[in-house]
Design a protein around this motif. Structure first.
Motif, PDB file in Angstrom:
ATOM      1  N   GLU A 531      69.200  31.514  44.540  1.00  0.00           N
ATOM      2  CA  GLU A 531      69.892  32.512  43.720  1.00  0.00           C
ATOM      3  C   GLU A 531      69.050  32.870  42.496  1.00  0.00           C
ATOM      4  O   GLU A 531      68.848  34.036  42.183  1.00  0.00           O
ATOM      5  CB  GLU A 531      71.252  31.965  43.279  1.00  0.00           C
ATOM      6  CG  GLU A 531      72.115  33.010  42.605  1.00  0.00           C
ATOM      7  CD  GLU A 531      73.479  32.463  42.212  1.00  0.00           C
ATOM      8  OE1 GLU A 531      74.007  32.940  41.205  1.00  0.00           O
ATOM      9  OE2 GLU A 531      73.983  31.559  42.899  1.00  0.00           O
ATOM     10  N   GLU A 532      68.519  31.852  41.842  1.00  0.00           N
ATOM     11  CA  GLU A 532      67.688  32.082  40.666  1.00  0.00           C
ATOM     12  C   GLU A 532      66.399  32.806  41.045  1.00  0.00           C
ATOM     13  O   GLU A 532      65.930  33.686  40.337  1.00  0.00           O
ATOM     14  CB  GLU A 532      67.333  30.729  40.005  1.00  0.00           C
ATOM     15  CG  GLU A 532      68.504  30.040  39.345  1.00  0.00           C
ATOM     16  CD  GLU A 532      68.980  30.799  38.113  1.00  0.00           C
ATOM     17  OE1 GLU A 532      68.163  31.047  37.211  1.00  0.00           O
ATOM     18  OE2 GLU A 532      70.171  31.165  38.068  1.00  0.00           O
ATOM     19  N   HIS A 533      65.859  32.430  42.162  1.00  0.00           N
ATOM     20  CA  HIS A 533      64.589  33.006  42.604  1.00  0.00           C
ATOM     21  C   HIS A 533      64.738  34.492  42.912  1.00  0.00           C
ATOM     22  O   HIS A 533      63.867  35.297  42.591  1.00  0.00           O
ATOM     23  CB  HIS A 533      64.095  32.256  43.846  1.00  0.00           C
ATOM     24  CG  HIS A 533      62.662  32.514  44.158  1.00  0.00           C
ATOM     25  ND1 HIS A 533      61.655  32.147  43.309  1.00  0.00           N
ATOM     26  CD2 HIS A 533      62.077  33.113  45.221  1.00  0.00           C
ATOM     27  CE1 HIS A 533      60.504  32.501  43.835  1.00  0.00           C
ATOM     28  NE2 HIS A 533      60.727  33.099  44.997  1.00  0.00           N
ATOM     29  N   LYS A 534      65.852  34.855  43.503  1.00  0.00           N
ATOM     30  CA  LYS A 534      66.097  36.275  43.787  1.00  0.00           C
ATOM     31  C   LYS A 534      66.197  37.059  42.489  1.00  0.00           C
ATOM     32  O   LYS A 534      65.740  38.189  42.396  1.00  0.00           O
ATOM     33  CB  LYS A 534      67.378  36.437  44.608  1.00  0.00           C
ATOM     34  CG  LYS A 534      67.216  36.051  46.065  1.00  0.00           C
ATOM     35  CD  LYS A 534      68.528  36.209  46.802  1.00  0.00           C
ATOM     36  CE  LYS A 534      68.398  35.762  48.242  1.00  0.00           C
ATOM     37  NZ  LYS A 534      69.664  35.836  48.973  1.00  0.00           N
ATOM     38  N   MET A 535      66.791  36.477  41.480  1.00  0.00           N
ATOM     39  CA  MET A 535      66.912  37.157  40.197  1.00  0.00           C
ATOM     40  C   MET A 535      65.542  37.344  39.542  1.00  0.00           C
ATOM     41  O   MET A 535      65.334  38.268  38.792  1.00  0.00           O
ATOM     42  CB  MET A 535      67.819  36.349  39.264  1.00  0.00           C
ATOM     43  CG  MET A 535      69.297  36.459  39.609  1.00  0.00           C
ATOM     44  SD  MET A 535      69.931  38.138  39.455  1.00  0.00           S
ATOM     45  CE  MET A 535      69.895  38.361  37.690  1.00  0.00           C
ATOM     46  N   GLU A 536      64.596  36.430  39.841  1.00  0.00           N
ATOM     47  CA  GLU A 536      63.256  36.550  39.275  1.00  0.00           C
ATOM     48  C   GLU A 536      62.482  37.691  39.918  1.00  0.00           C
ATOM     49  O   GLU A 536      61.561  38.231  39.339  1.00  0.00           O
ATOM     50  CB  GLU A 536      62.479  35.240  39.496  1.00  0.00           C
ATOM     51  CG  GLU A 536      62.837  34.159  38.499  1.00  0.00           C
ATOM     52  CD  GLU A 536      61.995  32.922  38.702  1.00  0.00           C
ATOM     53  OE1 GLU A 536      61.210  32.891  39.667  1.00  0.00           O
ATOM     54  OE2 GLU A 536      62.117  31.989  37.902  1.00  0.00           O
ATOM     55  N   SER A 537      62.850  38.025  41.153  1.00  0.00           N
ATOM     56  CA  SER A 537      62.150  39.079  41.865  1.00  0.00           C
ATOM     57  C   SER A 537      62.505  40.430  41.256  1.00  0.00           C
ATOM     58  O   SER A 537      63.674  40.760  41.109  1.00  0.00           O
ATOM     59  CB  SER A 537      62.548  39.047  43.349  1.00  0.00           C
ATOM     60  OG  SER A 537      62.289  40.279  43.957  1.00  0.00           O
ATOM     61  N   LEU A 538      61.491  41.213  40.895  1.00  0.00           N
ATOM     62  CA  LEU A 538      61.717  42.524  40.280  1.00  0.00           C
ATOM     63  C   LEU A 538      62.507  43.432  41.209  1.00  0.00           C
ATOM     64  O   LEU A 538      63.419  44.138  40.786  1.00  0.00           O
ATOM     65  CB  LEU A 538      60.371  43.167  39.919  1.00  0.00           C
ATOM     66  CG  LEU A 538      60.432  44.526  39.228  1.00  0.00           C
ATOM     67  CD1 LEU A 538      61.160  44.427  37.897  1.00  0.00           C
ATOM     68  CD2 LEU A 538      59.023  45.071  39.021  1.00  0.00           C
ATOM     69  N   ARG A 539      62.141  43.409  42.490  1.00  0.00           N
ATOM     70  CA  ARG A 539      62.829  44.254  43.471  1.00  0.00           C
ATOM     71  C   ARG A 539      64.311  43.899  43.533  1.00  0.00           C
ATOM     72  O   ARG A 539      65.170  44.762  43.545  1.00  0.00           O
ATOM     73  CB  ARG A 539      62.190  44.051  44.856  1.00  0.00           C
ATOM     74  CG  ARG A 539      62.749  44.971  45.926  1.00  0.00           C
ATOM     75  CD  ARG A 539      62.013  44.771  47.227  1.00  0.00           C
ATOM     76  NE  ARG A 539      62.154  43.404  47.705  1.00  0.00           N
ATOM     77  CZ  ARG A 539      61.577  42.945  48.805  1.00  0.00           C
ATOM     78  NH1 ARG A 539      60.814  43.716  49.515  1.00  0.00           N
ATOM     79  NH2 ARG A 539      61.753  41.709  49.194  1.00  0.00           N
ATOM     80  N   GLU A 540      64.615  42.575  43.528  1.00  0.00           N
ATOM     81  CA  GLU A 540      66.007  42.135  43.588  1.00  0.00           C
ATOM     82  C   GLU A 540      66.731  42.492  42.297  1.00  0.00           C
ATOM     83  O   GLU A 540      67.892  42.892  42.310  1.00  0.00           O
ATOM     84  CB  GLU A 540      66.066  40.620  43.831  1.00  0.00           C
ATOM     85  CG  GLU A 540      67.448  40.064  44.100  1.00  0.00           C
ATOM     86  CD  GLU A 540      68.013  40.544  45.414  1.00  0.00           C
ATOM     87  OE1 GLU A 540      67.240  41.015  46.269  1.00  0.00           O
ATOM     88  OE2 GLU A 540      69.235  40.462  45.576  1.00  0.00           O
ATOM     89  N   ALA A 541      66.012  42.352  41.165  1.00  0.00           N
ATOM     90  CA  ALA A 541      66.623  42.673  39.871  1.00  0.00           C
ATOM     91  C   ALA A 541      66.993  44.147  39.803  1.00  0.00           C
ATOM     92  O   ALA A 541      68.061  44.510  39.322  1.00  0.00           O
ATOM     93  CB  ALA A 541      65.654  42.326  38.739  1.00  0.00           C
ATOM     94  N   GLU A 542      66.072  45.002  40.318  1.00  0.00           N
ATOM     95  CA  GLU A 542      66.356  46.440  40.346  1.00  0.00           C
ATOM     96  C   GLU A 542      67.565  46.730  41.219  1.00  0.00           C
ATOM     97  O   GLU A 542      68.424  47.533  40.875  1.00  0.00           O
ATOM     98  CB  GLU A 542      65.134  47.196  40.881  1.00  0.00           C
ATOM     99  CG  GLU A 542      64.006  47.291  39.864  1.00  0.00           C
ATOM    100  CD  GLU A 542      62.754  47.876  40.471  1.00  0.00           C
ATOM    101  OE1 GLU A 542      62.751  48.124  41.687  1.00  0.00           O
ATOM    102  OE2 GLU A 542      61.776  48.072  39.731  1.00  0.00           O
ATOM    103  N   LYS A 543      67.612  46.053  42.350  1.00  0.00           N
ATOM    104  CA  LYS A 543      68.722  46.232  43.288  1.00  0.00           C
ATOM    105  C   LYS A 543      70.043  45.875  42.621  1.00  0.00           C
ATOM    106  O   LYS A 543      71.029  46.593  42.701  1.00  0.00           O
ATOM    107  CB  LYS A 543      68.477  45.338  44.507  1.00  0.00           C
ATOM    108  CG  LYS A 543      69.466  45.530  45.642  1.00  0.00           C
ATOM    109  CD  LYS A 543      69.046  44.627  46.779  1.00  0.00           C
ATOM    110  CE  LYS A 543      70.113  44.586  47.854  1.00  0.00           C
ATOM    111  NZ  LYS A 543      69.791  43.643  48.920  1.00  0.00           N
ATOM    112  N   ARG A 544      70.030  44.735  41.872  1.00  0.00           N
ATOM    113  CA  ARG A 544      71.255  44.293  41.209  1.00  0.00           C
ATOM    114  C   ARG A 544      71.615  45.226  40.059  1.00  0.00           C
ATOM    115  O   ARG A 544      72.773  45.443  39.772  1.00  0.00           O
ATOM    116  CB  ARG A 544      71.082  42.861  40.696  1.00  0.00           C
ATOM    117  CG  ARG A 544      70.991  41.871  41.832  1.00  0.00           C
ATOM    118  CD  ARG A 544      71.042  40.459  41.338  1.00  0.00           C
ATOM    119  NE  ARG A 544      70.968  39.538  42.478  1.00  0.00           N
ATOM    120  CZ  ARG A 544      71.440  38.311  42.466  1.00  0.00           C
ATOM    121  NH1 ARG A 544      72.020  37.853  41.390  1.00  0.00           N
ATOM    122  NH2 ARG A 544      71.344  37.539  43.523  1.00  0.00           N
TER     123      ARG A 544
END
Length: 638
Positions: A531-544
């Motif tokens: 969960e934390e790792h996905k938040m670190e990903s820029l692509r995932e952060a943009e998605k969120r």
């Protein structure tokens, strides 16, 4: 697409499996499961036409294309990663060459009115159309996407495949298969050499694959996320259900329970009939009745319960002695391989009884740090084990260190201490090496058997800190479960390098994430890390961020709903509330029945329509849950 009928394979006069029949259709994503040695890899080789069956038939649709990811692969030396990946496009590459030759010839020709010049123009048009149809203008971009999805960096693309390990070469082979658009894709343990991020990427790719897939994997979560059908090979038979792995197990257990109950009822009837026969035989006037009952009994088709292969290894890790409070202390640890920096400025303090997982992409230094900790390779900086630390170490390629020409028993006896030499045969038996199996040479053992032997050998040495590098590779699911339980009960310090999410769940309480020479500590389990790792990903952060902004917009507009919309929304919320009440009531009913079954199974199961009513309640529960999801989604989208 593929019809398998009455398939039998024999080795040395013994059937590995016999009379296997099934169909493979477009859209099937089959998880092929079974114990090591059950015949999974053999069945894949049959489907790929690598070997012939001893008996039976395989009928393929015309022009069906089959791709097979084997465990052993050969690479041509001297190719870069991109060049090797482009081998997936044989026809495209051939057309490129032909188009290049035609264009070169057209530049030199001046006989524009000749018949041969006209033919060149026709050939150019036809080949260009074919090239476009095959995706000739897209294949380079597609190749780069898939290579990156499988963990390669752009700077790796022009490096020679010779410079990469077997695990990375396996990824290139997998990339080639995924690029080929085969009708049937056969994958033998595709996740063995993948990190968690690459596994998640592969899951999403395979879920959208247009053809049929048959895959062998010991990763339960991967099977659940990808497959829609399970075929189990067990004791020479197959069990085939259109369910992913976990649902398949539950269904198999339910079917076996029903078989047992039906068999029990039939046995009671048989015993009753046999008593009547014995009673009637004693009377001359009833002799004909006895004969009639005997004939009736002979015609009864005896109910059989599916056999199960319940042989599992038995592991127990015992802590040798109590170490000091700090088991490892590292300061400014660094490691380079030539010009490539793998670890830099690593500071660690690992306390006694820690349960740690090392995770991250391959090549980020997980195995390197494990080797540094056990003193296997030189490094820069300072690292020292604590007081009374005794290390146990299982290397990723531990099984490769087994002397190939020595027997299982000889390998264990060579490694045994005076204190446990007498227990060697018992230990081997606990790891499923019983009887004549101890006389097998290491070179003839399967991957799973070699790993089991390496684990068994590890137990001969005393330790209180256990470092395991990919211990589940090649282990079947049953053996993995046993290993996991043994590690959960180990009261020493545990450090595991693994890409297997399900294996790490409930095992590691701290995760060290390896990325770009930096190690980050996550004080939580593997799910927390992801969960934390996905938040670190820029692509995932943009998605969120997009999702958040959409919710915010919905929140603002909710005050401007019309009366009709507000009325419809209230209606949906009331409906949701009713469904939740029904679910709650039904849950209580099912729980009460489960408790009653556990206490008085025989009496309840003999009641007419009992199991039918019980299943109806469960079906109703599933329907209500589906309805709840739909209504909840409607409310969310309002």
């Amino acid at each position: 697409m593929l019809n398998v009928h009455n398939l039998t394979v024999s080795f040395m006069g013994t059937d590995l499996f016999s009379g296997i029949t099934f169909k493979l259709n477009k859209g099937d994503r089959v998880g092929l499961i079974g114990k090591n040695g059950a015949g999974k890899s053999t069945l894949l080789k049959l489907l790929s036409k690598d070997i012939e069956p001893s008996a039976g038939d395989l009928a393929f649709d015309k022009d069906v294309k089959i791709g097979f990811l084997r465990q052993d692969i050969d690479f041509v030396h001297g190719r870069t990663i991109l060049e090797e990946a482009y081998q997936a496009f044989e026809e495209i590459k051939r057309l490129e060459k032909e188009l290049e030759e035609i264009n070169a010839e057209l530049l030199e020709r001046t006989d524009y009115e000749s018949e041969s010049y006209s033919q060149l123009i026709i050939d150019l048009t036809e080949k260009t159309e074919r090239y476009e149809l095959l995706g000739g203008y897209n294949y380079k971009g597609d190749t780069e996407k898939i290579l990156q999805g499988l963990g390669f960096q752009r700077e790796d693309f022009d490096k020679l495949t010779d410079t990469f390990s077997g695990g990375w070469r396996m990824r290139i082979e997998l990339a080639k298969l995924l690029l080929q658009n085969n009708d049937i894709l056969l994958l033998d343990e595709p996740t063995n050499h993948l990190d968690i991020e690459s596994i998640i990427w592969l899951e999403n790719f395979l879920k959208n694959y247009a053809g049929a897939i048959v895959l062998v994997s010991h990763d339960k979560m991967f099977l659940d996320n990808v497959t829609n059908r399970t075929i189990e090979i067990s004791l020479g038979r197959i069990y085939d259900y259109k369910k992913p792995y976990s649902q398949f197990l539950a269904l198999r257990a339910e079917i076996k329970e029903k078989q047992l109950q039906t068999q029990k009822n039939q046995q009671k009837q048989i015993e009753h009939t046999e008593k009547l026969i014995e009673k009637f035989r004693a009377k001359a006037s009833k002799a004909s009745m006895a004969q009639s009952l005997i004939k009736k009994l002979e015609k009864v088709e005896r109910i059989e319960v599916d056999e199960e292969d319940n042989a599992v290894m038995n592991i127990r890790f015992t802590k040798s002695k109590e170490p000091g409070k700090i088991v490892f202390e590292a300061e400014n640890v660094a490691k380079n391989y030539g010009e490539k920096k793998v670890l830099e400025n690593v500071d660690l303090l690992i306390e006694r009884n820690s349960k740690i997982a090392f995770v991250g992409q391959n090549g980020q230094g997980k195995s390197t740090l494990a080797k540094i900790m056990v003193g296997e390779i030189p490094f820069e900086g300072h690292l020292k084990p604590g007081h009374n630390v005794e290390l146990g170490y299982f290397a990723q390629n531990q099984s490769e260190y087994l002397p190939p020409d020595k027997t299982v028993l000889e390998i264990m006896e060579d490694a045994a201490l005076d204190t446990n030499r007498m227990k060697v045969r018992d230990m081997l038996g606990a790891f499923l090496f019983g009887g004549e199996a101890v006389d097998k040479k290491a070179k003839v053992l399967s991957g799973g058997e070699r790993n089991r032997l390496a684990l068994c050998k590890l137990l001969l040495q005393p330790f209180n800190v256990l470092i395991l590098d990919e211990p589940t590779n090649h282990l079947d699911i049953a053996s993995k479960n046993v290993l996991k339980k043994a590690l959960q009960s180990f009261d020493g310090t545990l450090i595991i390098v693994s890409h297997d999410r399900e294996f790490l769940q409930g095992l590691a309480t701290t995760v060290y994430g390896f990325k770009d020479r930096v190690i980050k500590e996550y004080l939580g389990d593997i799910d927390y890390f992801l969960e934390e790792h996905k938040m670190e990903s820029l692509r995932e952060a943009e998605k969120r961020t997009v999702v958040a902004s959409q919710k915010e917009a919905k929140g603002k507009s909710s005050h401007q709903l019309s009366k009709e919309q507000e009325k419809a929304l209230r209606k949906l919320k009331n409906r949701l509330s009713k469904i939740e009440t029904q679910i709650s009531d039904l849950e209580e009913e099912i729980e009460t029945i489960d408790l009653a079954l556990a206490q008085n199974y025989d009496e309840l199961s003999s009641q007419p329509n009992f199991f039918e009513d019980y299943k109806a309640k469960k079906r109703k529960m599933d329907e209500l849950m589906e309805e709840w999801e739909l209504v909840e989604e409607e409310i969310t989208n309002f």
